[in-house]
Design a protein around this motif. Sequence first.
Motif, PDB file in Angstrom:
ATOM      1  N   TYR A 110     -25.256 -51.556 -44.466  1.00  0.00           N
ATOM      2  CA  TYR A 110     -25.662 -50.595 -45.490  1.00  0.00           C
ATOM      3  C   TYR A 110     -26.522 -51.338 -46.492  1.00  0.00           C
ATOM      4  CZ  TYR A 110     -21.945 -47.703 -43.610  1.00  0.00           C
ATOM      5  OH  TYR A 110     -21.147 -46.968 -42.766  1.00  0.00           O
ATOM      6  N   GLN A 111     -27.738 -50.858 -46.713  1.00  0.00           N
ATOM      7  CA  GLN A 111     -28.604 -51.456 -47.728  1.00  0.00           C
ATOM      8  C   GLN A 111     -28.141 -50.978 -49.095  1.00  0.00           C
ATOM      9  OE1 GLN A 111     -31.436 -53.710 -47.390  1.00  0.00           O
ATOM     10  NE2 GLN A 111     -30.738 -53.846 -49.508  1.00  0.00           N
ATOM     11  N   LEU A 112     -27.790 -51.905 -49.965  1.00  0.00           N
ATOM     12  CA  LEU A 112     -27.362 -51.594 -51.326  1.00  0.00           C
ATOM     13  C   LEU A 112     -28.439 -52.089 -52.293  1.00  0.00           C
ATOM     14  CD1 LEU A 112     -23.626 -52.740 -51.001  1.00  0.00           C
ATOM     15  CD2 LEU A 112     -24.609 -50.516 -50.458  1.00  0.00           C
ATOM     16  N   ASN A 113     -28.154 -52.039 -53.561  1.00  0.00           N
ATOM     17  CA  ASN A 113     -29.100 -52.515 -54.570  1.00  0.00           C
ATOM     18  C   ASN A 113     -29.193 -54.039 -54.536  1.00  0.00           C
ATOM     19  OD1 ASN A 113     -28.151 -49.882 -55.295  1.00  0.00           O
ATOM     20  ND2 ASN A 113     -29.315 -50.103 -57.170  1.00  0.00           N
ATOM     21  N   GLY A 114     -30.152 -54.561 -53.800  1.00  0.00           N
ATOM     22  CA  GLY A 114     -30.387 -55.994 -53.789  1.00  0.00           C
ATOM     23  C   GLY A 114     -29.487 -56.792 -52.870  1.00  0.00           C
ATOM     24  N   LEU A 115     -28.563 -56.153 -52.173  1.00  0.00           N
ATOM     25  CA  LEU A 115     -27.750 -56.853 -51.203  1.00  0.00           C
ATOM     26  C   LEU A 115     -27.338 -55.889 -50.104  1.00  0.00           C
ATOM     27  CD1 LEU A 115     -24.204 -56.702 -51.543  1.00  0.00           C
ATOM     28  CD2 LEU A 115     -25.064 -57.198 -53.797  1.00  0.00           C
ATOM     29  N   VAL A 116     -26.683 -56.420 -49.086  1.00  0.00           N
ATOM     30  CA  VAL A 116     -26.287 -55.619 -47.938  1.00  0.00           C
ATOM     31  C   VAL A 116     -24.776 -55.707 -47.773  1.00  0.00           C
ATOM     32  CG1 VAL A 116     -26.466 -55.455 -45.409  1.00  0.00           C
ATOM     33  CG2 VAL A 116     -28.503 -55.944 -46.772  1.00  0.00           C
ATOM     34  N   LEU A 117     -24.169 -54.575 -47.425  1.00  0.00           N
ATOM     35  CA  LEU A 117     -22.757 -54.533 -47.056  1.00  0.00           C
ATOM     36  C   LEU A 117     -22.693 -54.368 -45.548  1.00  0.00           C
ATOM     37  CD1 LEU A 117     -19.716 -54.296 -47.960  1.00  0.00           C
ATOM     38  CD2 LEU A 117     -20.035 -51.830 -47.724  1.00  0.00           C
ATOM     39  N   GLY A 118     -21.902 -55.219 -44.913  1.00  0.00           N
ATOM     40  CA  GLY A 118     -21.718 -55.125 -43.473  1.00  0.00           C
ATOM     41  C   GLY A 118     -20.285 -54.771 -43.137  1.00  0.00           C
ATOM     42  N   LEU A 119     -20.096 -53.937 -42.130  1.00  0.00           N
ATOM     43  CA  LEU A 119     -18.783 -53.657 -41.559  1.00  0.00           C
ATOM     44  C   LEU A 119     -18.788 -54.288 -40.178  1.00  0.00           C
ATOM     45  CD1 LEU A 119     -18.455 -49.835 -42.394  1.00  0.00           C
ATOM     46  CD2 LEU A 119     -17.684 -51.786 -43.772  1.00  0.00           C
ATOM     47  N   PHE A 120     -17.837 -55.190 -39.938  1.00  0.00           N
ATOM     48  CA  PHE A 120     -17.821 -55.974 -38.709  1.00  0.00           C
ATOM     49  C   PHE A 120     -16.445 -55.837 -38.090  1.00  0.00           C
ATOM     50  CE2 PHE A 120     -19.167 -60.575 -37.256  1.00  0.00           C
ATOM     51  CZ  PHE A 120     -19.418 -60.117 -35.983  1.00  0.00           C
ATOM     52  N   GLY A 121     -16.376 -55.557 -36.809  1.00  0.00           N
ATOM     53  CA  GLY A 121     -15.090 -55.487 -36.134  1.00  0.00           C
ATOM     54  C   GLY A 121     -14.266 -56.738 -36.428  1.00  0.00           C
ATOM     55  N   LEU A 122     -13.004 -56.553 -36.807  1.00  0.00           N
ATOM     56  CA  LEU A 122     -12.152 -57.663 -37.237  1.00  0.00           C
ATOM     57  C   LEU A 122     -12.040 -58.754 -36.167  1.00  0.00           C
ATOM     58  CD1 LEU A 122     -10.447 -58.561 -39.649  1.00  0.00           C
ATOM     59  CD2 LEU A 122      -8.508 -57.417 -38.619  1.00  0.00           C
ATOM     60  N   LYS A 123     -11.846 -58.360 -34.913  1.00  0.00           N
ATOM     61  CA  LYS A 123     -11.733 -59.351 -33.838  1.00  0.00           C
ATOM     62  C   LYS A 123     -13.035 -60.137 -33.676  1.00  0.00           C
ATOM     63  CE  LYS A 123      -8.238 -56.830 -31.269  1.00  0.00           C
ATOM     64  NZ  LYS A 123      -7.936 -55.995 -30.111  1.00  0.00           N
ATOM     65  N   GLU A 124     -14.155 -59.426 -33.769  1.00  0.00           N
ATOM     66  CA  GLU A 124     -15.451 -60.084 -33.640  1.00  0.00           C
ATOM     67  C   GLU A 124     -15.717 -61.009 -34.830  1.00  0.00           C
ATOM     68  OE1 GLU A 124     -14.915 -56.825 -33.290  1.00  0.00           O
ATOM     69  OE2 GLU A 124     -15.518 -56.341 -31.254  1.00  0.00           O
ATOM     70  N   LEU A 125     -15.311 -60.586 -36.018  1.00  0.00           N
ATOM     71  CA  LEU A 125     -15.479 -61.419 -37.214  1.00  0.00           C
ATOM     72  C   LEU A 125     -14.643 -62.687 -37.098  1.00  0.00           C
ATOM     73  CD1 LEU A 125     -16.664 -61.852 -40.053  1.00  0.00           C
ATOM     74  CD2 LEU A 125     -14.751 -60.501 -40.953  1.00  0.00           C
ATOM     75  N   ALA A 126     -13.411 -62.547 -36.633  1.00  0.00           N
ATOM     76  CA  ALA A 126     -12.537 -63.712 -36.455  1.00  0.00           C
ATOM     77  C   ALA A 126     -13.144 -64.680 -35.435  1.00  0.00           C
ATOM     78  CB  ALA A 126     -11.145 -63.263 -36.011  1.00  0.00           C
ATOM     79  N   LYS A 127     -13.658 -64.137 -34.355  1.00  0.00           N
ATOM     80  CA  LYS A 127     -14.297 -64.981 -33.339  1.00  0.00           C
ATOM     81  C   LYS A 127     -15.500 -65.707 -33.936  1.00  0.00           C
ATOM     82  CE  LYS A 127     -16.344 -64.801 -28.743  1.00  0.00           C
ATOM     83  NZ  LYS A 127     -16.746 -63.958 -27.618  1.00  0.00           N
ATOM     84  N   ASP A 128     -16.289 -65.001 -34.731  1.00  0.00           N
ATOM     85  CA  ASP A 128     -17.461 -65.600 -35.368  1.00  0.00           C
ATOM     86  C   ASP A 128     -17.068 -66.756 -36.296  1.00  0.00           C
ATOM     87  OD1 ASP A 128     -20.368 -65.430 -35.682  1.00  0.00           O
ATOM     88  OD2 ASP A 128     -19.947 -64.805 -37.743  1.00  0.00           O
ATOM     89  N   GLN A 129     -15.888 -66.655 -36.914  1.00  0.00           N
ATOM     90  CA  GLN A 129     -15.406 -67.687 -37.827  1.00  0.00           C
ATOM     91  C   GLN A 129     -14.549 -68.746 -37.129  1.00  0.00           C
ATOM     92  OE1 GLN A 129     -13.353 -66.039 -41.222  1.00  0.00           O
ATOM     93  NE2 GLN A 129     -14.999 -64.609 -41.672  1.00  0.00           N
ATOM     94  N   ASP A 130     -14.305 -68.586 -35.839  1.00  0.00           N
ATOM     95  CA  ASP A 130     -13.409 -69.475 -35.089  1.00  0.00           C
ATOM     96  C   ASP A 130     -12.023 -69.523 -35.712  1.00  0.00           C
ATOM     97  OD1 ASP A 130     -15.199 -70.183 -33.085  1.00  0.00           O
ATOM     98  OD2 ASP A 130     -15.977 -71.904 -34.205  1.00  0.00           O
ATOM     99  N   ARG A 131     -11.493 -68.336 -36.043  1.00  0.00           N
ATOM    100  CA  ARG A 131     -10.160 -68.229 -36.637  1.00  0.00           C
ATOM    101  C   ARG A 131      -9.410 -67.101 -35.959  1.00  0.00           C
ATOM    102  NH1 ARG A 131     -11.099 -67.136 -42.823  1.00  0.00           N
ATOM    103  NH2 ARG A 131      -8.848 -67.253 -42.858  1.00  0.00           N
ATOM    104  N   PRO A 132      -8.073 -67.156 -35.952  1.00  0.00           N
ATOM    105  CA  PRO A 132      -7.304 -66.008 -35.465  1.00  0.00           C
ATOM    106  C   PRO A 132      -7.479 -64.824 -36.423  1.00  0.00           C
ATOM    107  CG  PRO A 132      -5.933 -67.992 -35.606  1.00  0.00           C
ATOM    108  CD  PRO A 132      -7.227 -68.298 -36.283  1.00  0.00           C
ATOM    109  N   ALA A 133      -7.579 -63.623 -35.875  1.00  0.00           N
ATOM    110  CA  ALA A 133      -7.762 -62.428 -36.710  1.00  0.00           C
ATOM    111  C   ALA A 133      -6.650 -62.283 -37.735  1.00  0.00           C
ATOM    112  CB  ALA A 133      -7.854 -61.180 -35.834  1.00  0.00           C
TER     113      ALA A 133
END
Length: 144
Positions: free
Chosen positions: A41-64
């Motif tokens: 979502y484009q906000l005023n000067g920044l972006v908000l992202g919604l990311f699947g929790l499992k995918e976010l955990a994988k991206d961070q190399d951490r357990p969800a």
Amino acid sequence: MTPQRITLVTLGVNNLERAKNFYSALGWTPAPSEAGSIVFYQLNGLVLGLFGLKELAKDQDRPAAELGTGAMTLALNMPDRKAVDTAYQRGLDAGAAPIKAPHEVFWGGYSGYYADLDGHVWEIAHNPYWPLNEDGSLTLPDHA
């Protein structure tokens, strides 16, 4: 030197479609370039992202289970108290869990809290000492 700014806030969500529907019910429109496991979502000067929790955990190399929602609040400042009440009710109507109904607060403002469908806490507030810019963005006054 690291720049003093935030360009993107990403929220981990359990069900991306459900989260997207919640933010749509608030009247928010996702950017057309959404990828499969993330919505922006484009906000005023920044972006908000919604990311699947499992995918976010994988991206961070951490357990969800380690991610949680953190001890933080996202804030949406409004131009007046009526706008706070309207936005707060719209959140509840979209399925948010009420935490604290809007009310006058000790510092002279007016605010309330709710949690989105994944437990991310939002404060809906009016601060008479921090007037919003014409585009709804906030610039701290010199005396803040």
